[in-house]
Design a protein around this motif. Structure first.
Motif, short mmCIF file in Angstrom:
data_model
loop_
_atom_site.label_atom_id
_atom_site.label_comp_id
_atom_site.label_asym_id
_atom_site.label_seq_id
_atom_site.Cartn_x
_atom_site.Cartn_y
_atom_site.Cartn_z
N LEU A 73 7.75 -10.58 -14.87
CA LEU A 73 8.56 -10.47 -13.71
C LEU A 73 8.00 -10.89 -12.42
CD1 LEU A 73 9.27 -6.56 -14.54
CD2 LEU A 73 10.88 -8.31 -14.97
N VAL A 74 8.63 -11.52 -11.75
CA VAL A 74 8.00 -12.31 -10.27
C VAL A 74 8.55 -11.71 -9.38
CG1 VAL A 74 8.00 -14.38 -9.04
CG2 VAL A 74 7.78 -14.38 -11.44
N VAL A 75 7.87 -10.97 -8.23
CA VAL A 75 8.20 -10.52 -7.00
C VAL A 75 7.65 -11.22 -5.82
CG1 VAL A 75 7.85 -8.43 -5.39
CG2 VAL A 75 7.70 -8.18 -8.07
N ASP A 76 8.80 -11.48 -4.99
CA ASP A 76 8.63 -12.54 -3.82
C ASP A 76 8.57 -11.64 -2.45
OD1 ASP A 76 8.39 -14.44 -1.95
OD2 ASP A 76 10.24 -15.45 -2.51
N CYS A 77 7.13 -11.93 -1.90
CA CYS A 77 6.97 -11.19 -0.61
C CYS A 77 6.91 -11.88 0.61
CB CYS A 77 5.73 -10.56 -0.66
SG CYS A 77 5.37 -9.08 -2.14
N ARG A 78 7.61 -13.11 0.26
CA ARG A 78 7.53 -14.01 1.54
C ARG A 78 8.64 -13.88 2.53
NH1 ARG A 78 7.95 -19.62 -1.90
NH2 ARG A 78 9.31 -18.36 -2.67
N PHE A 79 9.33 -12.67 2.40
CA PHE A 79 10.33 -12.25 3.52
C PHE A 79 9.68 -11.15 4.27
CE2 PHE A 79 9.86 -8.41 0.30
CZ PHE A 79 10.26 -7.39 1.33
N GLU B 87 10.39 0.31 2.03
CA GLU B 87 11.67 0.51 1.25
C GLU B 87 11.60 -0.62 0.06
OE1 GLU B 87 12.32 1.82 5.38
OE2 GLU B 87 11.25 -0.19 4.48
N PHE B 88 11.20 -1.71 0.08
CA PHE B 88 10.99 -2.65 -0.81
C PHE B 88 10.17 -2.13 -1.82
CE2 PHE B 88 8.90 -6.13 -3.39
CZ PHE B 88 10.00 -6.88 -3.46
N LEU B 89 8.97 -1.50 -1.69
CA LEU B 89 8.05 -0.92 -2.73
C LEU B 89 8.58 0.28 -3.51
CD1 LEU B 89 5.16 -0.72 -3.73
CD2 LEU B 89 4.43 0.80 -1.85
N ASP B 90 9.31 1.16 -2.60
CA ASP B 90 10.17 2.27 -3.10
C ASP B 90 10.79 1.74 -4.35
OD1 ASP B 90 8.36 4.03 -1.75
OD2 ASP B 90 9.93 4.10 -0.15
N ARG B 91 11.94 1.09 -3.79
CA ARG B 91 13.08 0.57 -4.89
C ARG B 91 12.60 -0.32 -5.90
NH1 ARG B 91 17.89 -0.59 -0.07
NH2 ARG B 91 17.65 1.24 0.88
N TYR B 92 11.56 -0.97 -5.69
CA TYR B 92 11.18 -1.92 -6.80
C TYR B 92 10.54 -1.06 -7.82
CZ TYR B 92 9.78 -5.81 -9.26
OH TYR B 92 9.64 -6.91 -10.53
N VAL C 43 -1.31 -9.64 -2.19
CA VAL C 43 -2.40 -8.86 -2.46
C VAL C 43 -2.18 -7.23 -1.95
CG1 VAL C 43 -4.89 -8.44 -2.11
CG2 VAL C 43 -4.00 -10.69 -2.20
N ALA C 44 -1.73 -7.12 -0.90
CA ALA C 44 -1.47 -5.80 -0.39
C ALA C 44 -0.33 -5.14 -1.24
CB ALA C 44 -1.09 -5.73 0.89
N MET C 45 0.56 -5.79 -1.49
CA MET C 45 1.80 -5.22 -2.21
C MET C 45 1.44 -4.98 -3.75
SD MET C 45 5.07 -4.25 -1.91
CE MET C 45 5.76 -5.39 -0.67
N SER C 46 0.63 -5.80 -4.20
CA SER C 46 0.14 -5.49 -5.70
C SER C 46 -0.68 -4.29 -5.69
CB SER C 46 -0.77 -6.85 -6.06
OG SER C 46 0.01 -7.95 -6.37
N GLU C 47 -1.66 -4.15 -4.87
CA GLU C 47 -2.32 -3.09 -4.92
C GLU C 47 -1.52 -1.74 -4.81
OE1 GLU C 47 -5.66 -2.59 -5.18
OE2 GLU C 47 -6.11 -4.72 -5.60
N LYS C 48 -0.53 -1.75 -3.97
CA LYS C 48 0.33 -0.60 -3.74
C LYS C 48 1.12 -0.33 -5.10
CE LYS C 48 -0.68 0.81 0.54
NZ LYS C 48 -1.21 2.24 0.86
#
Length: 347
Positions: free
Chosen positions: A244-250, A282-287, A320-325
């Motif tokens: 799975l690939v998650v794009d945080c560039r938004f 919101e993105f973290l919660d929904r993903y 990195v921040a999103m991966s940790e959470k």
């Protein structure tokens, strides 16, 4: 990392066979002439098989656990097999796929002495390789717990490894090494898609590959699902082993904030900046909710490993921040999780 695919590992728990290359033939139903021919050819090449074993009467609890190791030549199959052997698995190298069900039957009749079997399947046995899918279907009907580990690597890394040992690729024939690699990728395409665990060894040495195998197979009690959450930078390319690939560039990039630029997403201020942006939480919660659905489906399908790649431009701040959470959320839900920051520190 150099792999000597044709060198068998010595030891009481490893059987080896080297069938000659040739044209593929159609698989026949176990017990008929096709499997008998496979047994005869395998025995002539050094694989010891008891042809008198029957599947009937074997208690389900006695059926051994099975791991099938396959992948690209030069990607580390032998290293992965040696690691499992060191962990107490009974390892069979280059076994014709038509004989895998027979090997499982033998293990089931060992009175618990062979509880875990690992089989290395590769293109050296080209004559038998077409039998693999039918053998897997046969195992499924028997209720055998089996997993497929696929060793992957980039073309550049494979060419470098073959050149370093001055050996030809088993499928290159009169062509170049890259021709053999391309032919092998095509031959293994469906098997790679069915794999439970894909390990990209392009940038791994032998010790790092062994560490990955140990992390997956050393535990006595295996969890239902294991996840690797990997941050990466798009400018360095997508991870080839990502499910799975998650794009945080938004999200706004901390790189453009002078006081945050020197730090990484592990820094509390950088992480706070990322998750204070509109849509981040919101993105973290929904993903995370989506992953709950995916994880449940993986468990139903028997898939035990998943790699979630989280990307931003450079793989230093947002990903990195999103991966940790995200990893913390998965761990809180009982998923055994490993975090890897692939590109952090490359800038």
């Amino acid at each position: 990392m150099t792999e000597h695919e044709t060198q068998p590992t010595a030891g009481p728990q490893r059987a080896t066979g080297q069938p000659e290359a040739g044209a593929a033939h159609a698989h026949e139903t176990p017990g008929r002439t096709g499997e008998g021919r496979a047994r005869q050819e395998a025995q002539s090449n050094g694989v010891q098989v008891n042809t008198g074993v029957e599947a009937t009467g074997v208690p389900e609890a006695a059926i051994p656990e099975l791991v099938i190791i396959s992948g690209m030549s030069g990607a580390g199959r032998s290293t992965a097999a040696k690691c499992l052997e060191d962990l107490g698995w009974f390892v069979v190298d280059n076994l014709p796929p038509a004989l895998i069900p027979t090997m499982v039957e033998l293990g089931a009749r060992s009175q618990g002495n062979v509880a875990r079997i690992a089989v290395v399947v590769d293109v050296r046995g080209r004559r038998f390789f077409d039998n693999l899918r039918e053998s897997l279907a046969d195992l499924d009907t028997r209720g055998v717990t089996r997993r497929i580990v696929f060793l992957e690597s980039s073309d550049e890394a494979l060419v470098r490894r073959f050149e370093s040992v001055r050996r030809p690729h088993p499928l290159q024939g009169d062509g170049r090494i890259v021709d053999g690699i391309a032919a092998e990728r095509e031959l293994l395409r469906e098997l790679r898609g069915d794999a439970d665990l894909v390990i990209d060894t392009s940038s791994l040495n032998v010790h790092e590959l062994r560490a990955k195998m140990d992390a997956q197979f050393a535990g006595e009690e295996e969890p239902e699902l294991r996840a690797t959450v990997m941050s990466f930078g798009y400018k360095y390319g997508l991870p080839v082993d990502a499910d799975l690939v998650v794009d945080c560039r938004f999200l706004p990039n901390p790189h453009w904030v002078p006081e945050l630029r020197p730090f990484t997403g592990l820094n509390q201020e950088v992480s706070g900046y990322v998750f204070n942006q509109p849509g981040a939480k919101e993105f973290l919660d929904r993903y995370a909710e989506l992953l709950q659905l995916i994880a449940a489906g993986y468990r139903r399908e028997g898939k035990r490993y998943v790699t979630i790649a989280v990307g931003c431009t450079g793989g230093k701040h947002r990903s990195v921040a999103m991966s940790e959470k995200l990893a913390a959320r998965l761990a809180a839900e009982g998923v055994e999780t490993v975090v890897v920051h692939r590109d952090m520190g490359r800038e």
